[in-house]
Motif scaffolding. Structure first.
Motif, PDB file in Angstrom:
ATOM      1  N   GLU A 119     -12.088  -6.163   4.102  1.00 50.35           N
ATOM      2  CA  GLU A 119     -12.154  -5.229   2.835  1.00 50.35           C
ATOM      3  C   GLU A 119     -10.990  -4.968   2.124  1.00 50.35           C
ATOM      4  O   GLU A 119      -9.868  -5.606   2.464  1.00 50.35           O
ATOM      5  CB  GLU A 119     -12.377  -3.848   3.750  1.00 50.35           C
ATOM      6  CG  GLU A 119     -11.074  -3.490   4.563  1.00 50.35           C
ATOM      7  CD  GLU A 119     -11.338  -2.249   5.526  1.00 50.35           C
ATOM      8  OE1 GLU A 119     -10.205  -1.882   5.941  1.00 50.35           O
ATOM      9  OE2 GLU A 119     -12.439  -1.645   5.365  1.00 50.35           O
ATOM     10  N   SER A 120     -11.002  -4.503   1.082  1.00 53.61           N
ATOM     11  CA  SER A 120      -9.721  -4.258   0.430  1.00 53.61           C
ATOM     12  C   SER A 120      -8.948  -3.035   0.993  1.00 53.61           C
ATOM     13  O   SER A 120      -9.265  -2.132   0.610  1.00 53.61           O
ATOM     14  CB  SER A 120     -10.074  -4.067  -1.157  1.00 53.61           C
ATOM     15  OG  SER A 120     -11.008  -4.918  -1.813  1.00 53.61           O
ATOM     16  N   GLY A 121      -7.908  -3.220   1.547  1.00 47.48           N
ATOM     17  CA  GLY A 121      -6.963  -2.322   2.013  1.00 47.48           C
ATOM     18  C   GLY A 121      -5.823  -2.884   2.612  1.00 47.48           C
ATOM     19  O   GLY A 121      -5.858  -4.143   2.548  1.00 47.48           O
ATOM     20  N   LEU A 122      -4.913  -2.230   2.581  1.00 45.93           N
ATOM     21  CA  LEU A 122      -3.457  -2.385   3.074  1.00 45.93           C
ATOM     22  C   LEU A 122      -3.503  -3.333   4.235  1.00 45.93           C
ATOM     23  O   LEU A 122      -2.429  -4.024   4.467  1.00 45.93           O
ATOM     24  CB  LEU A 122      -2.508  -1.443   3.135  1.00 45.93           C
ATOM     25  CG  LEU A 122      -1.041  -1.642   3.049  1.00 45.93           C
ATOM     26  CD1 LEU A 122      -0.811  -2.438   1.784  1.00 45.93           C
ATOM     27  CD2 LEU A 122      -0.369  -0.515   3.027  1.00 45.93           C
ATOM     28  N   ARG A 123      -4.156  -3.045   5.286  1.00 44.92           N
ATOM     29  CA  ARG A 123      -4.138  -3.761   6.508  1.00 44.92           C
ATOM     30  C   ARG A 123      -4.625  -5.192   6.514  1.00 44.92           C
ATOM     31  O   ARG A 123      -4.470  -5.867   7.374  1.00 44.92           O
ATOM     32  CB  ARG A 123      -5.119  -2.918   7.486  1.00 44.92           C
ATOM     33  CG  ARG A 123      -6.695  -2.917   7.365  1.00 44.92           C
ATOM     34  CD  ARG A 123      -7.433  -2.165   8.451  1.00 44.92           C
ATOM     35  NE  ARG A 123      -8.669  -2.027   8.220  1.00 44.92           N
ATOM     36  CZ  ARG A 123      -9.685  -2.078   8.991  1.00 44.92           C
ATOM     37  NH1 ARG A 123      -9.383  -1.959  10.318  1.00 44.92           N
ATOM     38  NH2 ARG A 123     -11.007  -1.959   8.535  1.00 44.92           N
ATOM     39  N   ASN A 124      -5.301  -5.485   5.583  1.00 42.68           N
ATOM     40  CA  ASN A 124      -5.620  -6.935   5.078  1.00 42.68           C
ATOM     41  C   ASN A 124      -4.698  -7.706   4.283  1.00 42.68           C
ATOM     42  O   ASN A 124      -4.916  -8.865   4.108  1.00 42.68           O
ATOM     43  CB  ASN A 124      -7.056  -6.956   4.700  1.00 42.68           C
ATOM     44  CG  ASN A 124      -8.017  -6.833   5.498  1.00 42.68           C
ATOM     45  OD1 ASN A 124      -8.015  -6.898   6.946  1.00 42.68           O
ATOM     46  ND2 ASN A 124      -9.436  -6.008   5.387  1.00 42.68           N
ATOM     47  N   VAL A 125      -3.750  -7.107   3.807  1.00 40.60           N
ATOM     48  CA  VAL A 125      -2.734  -7.617   2.897  1.00 40.60           C
ATOM     49  C   VAL A 125      -1.960  -8.584   3.819  1.00 40.60           C
ATOM     50  O   VAL A 125      -1.492  -8.137   4.898  1.00 40.60           O
ATOM     51  CB  VAL A 125      -1.856  -6.585   2.034  1.00 40.60           C
ATOM     52  CG1 VAL A 125      -0.997  -7.456   1.082  1.00 40.60           C
ATOM     53  CG2 VAL A 125      -2.687  -5.681   1.293  1.00 40.60           C
ATOM     54  N   GLN A 126      -1.623  -9.855   3.336  1.00 46.13           N
ATOM     55  CA  GLN A 126      -0.789 -10.852   4.032  1.00 46.13           C
ATOM     56  C   GLN A 126       0.533 -10.790   3.485  1.00 46.13           C
ATOM     57  O   GLN A 126       0.579 -10.361   2.411  1.00 46.13           O
ATOM     58  CB  GLN A 126      -1.554 -11.921   4.184  1.00 46.13           C
ATOM     59  CG  GLN A 126      -2.878 -11.973   4.720  1.00 46.13           C
ATOM     60  CD  GLN A 126      -3.597 -13.463   4.762  1.00 46.13           C
ATOM     61  OE1 GLN A 126      -2.991 -14.188   4.713  1.00 46.13           O
ATOM     62  NE2 GLN A 126      -4.898 -13.576   4.386  1.00 46.13           N
ATOM     63  N   PRO A 127       1.373 -11.395   4.402  1.00 47.85           N
ATOM     64  CA  PRO A 127       1.313 -12.101   5.427  1.00 47.85           C
ATOM     65  C   PRO A 127       0.811 -11.166   6.590  1.00 47.85           C
ATOM     66  O   PRO A 127       1.593  -9.867   6.594  1.00 47.85           O
ATOM     67  CB  PRO A 127       2.503 -12.698   5.707  1.00 47.85           C
ATOM     68  CG  PRO A 127       3.145 -12.785   4.494  1.00 47.85           C
ATOM     69  CD  PRO A 127       2.763 -11.722   3.818  1.00 47.85           C
TER      70      PRO A 127
END
Length: 490
Positions: A99-107
């Motif tokens: 999903e598009s969400g901060l928890r998936n933002v890398q690294p």
């Protein structure tokens, strides 16, 4: 009878294949995070949804992640001060998996038994959901819906002793495409999948070593290009130097052909070739294969410009900027009403009417995905007074979805998967339509043509021939159901 158009979208941006991600890492530089932020600026075209940087100061890891562009999120001095250390890695993202969400933002970051582990990933793991189910069944707890987190869990649960062996063990279990930059207390790791589907290069800035998705990021920070990371190669950089490992059996490389068509910046060098020069040659091949009776060659900006120059030079037809693009507009914000939505297209593209009126024009674009943008551009040319509008496309018809990290619509929404060229021409209302042949595309890359038995590159979006297993797709869904797969793991 259809009441809605399956190819229609409210935003012209959605009518382009979108590159998955860009990665950048540096080991051994003062204010490493500031260098990473500059490098990610140069890679912004590879992902504009979110960005993140993780740094390491030999005691602690520090991270900052945000939605949106690098500019505005990492330009402030206080943000960089919160990311101290002489080693850092970063990532710019589109959400092709998860999903598009901060928890998936890398690294993505985790504390392993060996210490901190931050990973930035460009690509897509095509068996991530299969691996994830198995890991969860054995007690793993996932914090994101990103396929990248699967790699972290595989490293964490490996029975091998050293971090390097555990990391190699993890990579041997994954399928698909990946270029990874990992930050650990033992050093920085840069690696590519055995087929080299996604790009990764290495450079030096003084004594510091850099990994980046494209050479343009090295240029921007003033670094020297050393070489590309080879397919299947794993390079570890630490205070003891640079060490290369090749843990996989050698395979014939299959780098993504679309890097040359659209994804990479034209001022990058990919696989030893200037992207700009290749795109010009694609246009020249297109002019040889499919000449057009026109007075002007007009690029669809900005991605169609190099191919249009090559087409004009080969054909002798004058090149002109018949469409002017505004660079100050983000995603089209207007939603209600077809008429107002159509006007929203002109926020980004507007016809240069005095140039076009009374002329036969040939439009050059890099690809046709859903066809909605092409339709609107053709209409724009006719409204500006063009007497004939011909369309030439600098890639073969896009007939198949990508499972290697490119944000591709499901197959039923790809115009070329549902129509032949003549019906596509009628759909976009052009006087003629032609695509470069797949052999012509390979010729532009310096090959004699495509080797049908052993393709030189990954061209699955055109040919349907995928170079790796598609375990999640084949086991769970048809191509048209693929967008639902990420939802199943949320």
């Amino acid at each position: 009878m259809l009441t809605t158009n399956p190819f229609d979208v409210s935003d012209a941006d959605e009518d382009k294949l979108r590159e998955e991600c860009g990665v950048f890492g540096i080991w051994g530089a003062d204010t490493a995070s500031a260098v990473v932020a500059l490098g990610l600026h140069a890679l912004q075209h590879r992902g504009q949804e979110a960005a993140g940087i993780s740094s390491y100061d030999r005691n602690y890891f520090h991270s900052h992640r945000a939605t949106g562009h690098i500019a505005g999120n990492f330009d402030e001095e206080d943000v960089i001060r919160q990311l101290p250390g002489d080693a850092a890695c970063g990532h710019v993202r589109y959400s092709t998996t998860g999903e598009s969400g901060l928890r998936n933002v890398q690294p993505l970051y985790a504390e392993l038994s060996s210490g901190g582990f931050a990973v930035a990933h460009n690509g897509n793991i095509s068996n991530a959901m299969t691996l994830r189910r198995e890991l969860v069944s054995h007690g793993s707890i996932f914090q994101s819906t990103s396929d990248t987190e699967t790699i972290i869990h595989l490293v964490a649960t490996s029975a091998y002793k050293t971090l390097l062996d555990r990391f190699i063990d993890a990579l041997k279990q994954v399928e698909g495409a990946y270029s990874l930059v990992c930050l650990t207390p033992e050093g920085m790791i840069g690696c590519r999948d055995p087929l080299g589907i996604r790009p990764l290069v290495m450079g030096k800035l003084g004594d510091a070593v850099i990994f980046a998705s494209e050479t343009v990021a090295l240029d921007v920070v003033g670094a020297d290009f050393i070489r590309q990371v080879d397919p299947g190669e794993l390079i570890i950089v630490n205070d003891e130097g640079i060490k290369s490992h090749r843990p996989f059996p050698p395979l014939a490389p299959r780098p993504c052909i679309f890097e040359h068509v659209y994804f990479s910046r034209p001022d990058s060098i990919v696989d030893g070739q200037s992207v700009y020069s290749v795109r010009k040659q694609i246009g020249a091949e297109l002019a040889i294969e499919s000449p057009a009776p026109a007075d002007l060659v007009i690029p669809v900006p900005d991605s169609g410009v190099p191919a249009a120059i090559g087409f004009a030079q080969e054909s002798g037809i004058p090149f002109e900027l018949g469409i002017i693009r505004s660079h100050y507009v983000g995603r089209t914000f207007i939603q209600p009403g077809d008429k107002v939505r159509h006007l929203g297209v002109k926020l980004k593209h507007n016809a240069n009417r005095p140039l076009i009126e009374g002329k036969r024009v040939v439009l050059i674009d890099d690809s046709i995905v859903r066809g909605t943008t092409s339709t609107k551009i053709v209409d724009m040319m006719r409204e500006a007074g063009a007497t004939e509008v011909h369309m030439r496309v600098a890639s073969p018809p896009t007939t198949n979805s990508c499972f290697y990290g490119v944000d591709t619509p499901e197959r039923e929404k790809l115009l070329a998967a549902q129509m032949d060229v003549e019906h596509m021409r009628e759909y976009i209302k052009a006087d003629s339509l032609a695509f470069i042949s797949i052999d012509g595309l390979y010729r532009a890359l310096g090959e004699a043509g495509r080797n049908a038995e052993h393709p030189q590159r990954c061209d699955a979006c055109f040919s349907g021939e995928y170079p790796t297993p598609l375990t999640d797709h084949d086991g769970l869904a048809t191509v048209t159901q693929l967008p639902l797969l990420a939802e199943r793991v949320k």
